[in-house]
Design an enzyme around this catalytic site. Structure first.
Site, short mmCIF file in Angstrom:
data_model
loop_
_atom_site.label_atom_id
_atom_site.label_comp_id
_atom_site.label_asym_id
_atom_site.label_seq_id
_atom_site.Cartn_x
_atom_site.Cartn_y
_atom_site.Cartn_z
N ASP A 228 0.84 -1.19 0.00
CA ASP A 228 0.00 0.00 0.00
C ASP A 228 0.88 1.25 0.00
OD1 ASP A 228 -2.28 -1.58 0.18
OD2 ASP A 228 -2.30 -1.51 2.38
N ARG A 229 0.33 2.35 -0.44
CA ARG A 229 1.07 3.61 -0.51
C ARG A 229 1.72 3.95 0.82
NH1 ARG A 229 -2.59 8.72 -0.70
NH2 ARG A 229 -2.72 8.05 1.49
#
Length: 298
Positions: free
Chosen positions: A136-137
């Protein structure tokens, strides 16, 4: 990306075909097809050979893998990347938080993919972006990218057969047990494109193992190490929320930014068998400063 490989044929593969030998090395079908299409893609003792040709003990087999690189929509842009390992077949990158892996509708720039497209363009090399484990970012830590279709195919198979081992570290609310296993299926939340939840009727099988490393009684926070048996979207985040110990700073599942401005989740270790050399590979990444300061004595 171009790759040349050479093998000395042993007694084990005497009278076996080139294709049988390649399959023993876990060459994916796509890579074998590409070798067939490539001019002098397969050389047996220096002579262009068919994959149906039989080998003899002592033969030298040379493979010239060249792939047609499609035009990419990913723009080459300078992005500072912490490349902790690189060879002819793959890269391991220690990704900071707030950096997406791949461009999306909301993030066109500043991604790992943008940075690697720029990195290889500066070297005059064509490159197809193949992320093996996506983060995920806001998750920091180790991620792996294949440099060509052969390594990409073999590593993707290792992902599906659970041969790639990863551990994560997270900081979550409350005091978790010393260790445990969360076995709870995960599904998409109705009417949401990104949010997931535990759903015993519609969810997909998901298992997470955890060990508590430390507990801060004053902050009421636990530092936990986690190992995934499956790889569902948002698995760690959803599972920890499900047992009542959500990750701090998680904008989607626990937007509590008292101690951290992003989800306190870190990809801490990565182990796998190298797709070409077959050597054991091990990498580790320490907690970044924004998480370490919450547990400064670990």
């Amino acid at each position: 990306m171009e790759r040349i490989l050479e093998y000395l044929i042993t007694d084990e593969f005497h009278n076996k075909t080139v294709e049988q030998f390649l399959k023993s090395l876990e060459f994916p079908h796509q890579a074998i097809v590409q070798l067939k299409k490539t001019h002098e893609g397969v050389l047996r003792n220096g002579v262009w050979a068919y994959t149906s040709d039989k080998l003899a003990s002592g033969d030298t087999l040379s493979l010239h893998l060249v792939e047609d690189v499609p035009e990419s929509s990913i723009e080459p842009l300078y992005v500072p990347l912490n490349i902790v390992y690189e060879d002819a077949d793959l890269l391991v990158i220690d990704k900071p938080a707030n950096m997406p892996i791949h461009p999306s509708m909301n993030h066109h720039e500043g991604t790992v993919a943008n940075g690697l497209m720029y990195y290889f363009k500066e070297q005059g090399k064509e490159f197809t972006f193949r992320a093996i484990n996506r983060l995920d970012r806001d998750t920091s830590g180790l991620t792996m990218v294949a440099k060509h279709l052969l390594s990409g195919g073999i590593l993707s198979r290792q992902v599906s057969t659970k041969e790639i081992k990863r551990t994560y570290r997270a900081i979550c609310q409350g005091k978790l047990p010393e260790s445990g296993t969360i076995d709870a299926p995960i599904a998409r939340v109705a009417d949401s494109t990104i949010e997931r939840c535990v759903d015993f009727e519609k969810g997909e099988h998901a298992v997470t193992h955890f060990t508590r490393i430390a507990y801060d009684e004053e902050k009421e926070l636990s530092l936990v190490e986690l190992r995934l048996e499956t790889g569902r979207t948002h698995q760690i985040r959803v599972h920890l929320k499900y047992i009542g110990h959500p990750i701090i700073g998680d904008f989607l599942y626990n937007p509590d930014y008292t101690y951290c401005e992003r989800q306190a989740l870190h990809s801490a270790s990565l182990s796998f068998i190298h797709p070409i050399t077959k050597k054991e590979m091990h990498f580790a990444s320490p907690l970044p400063e924004d998480l370490k300061c919450i547990f400064p004595h670990i």
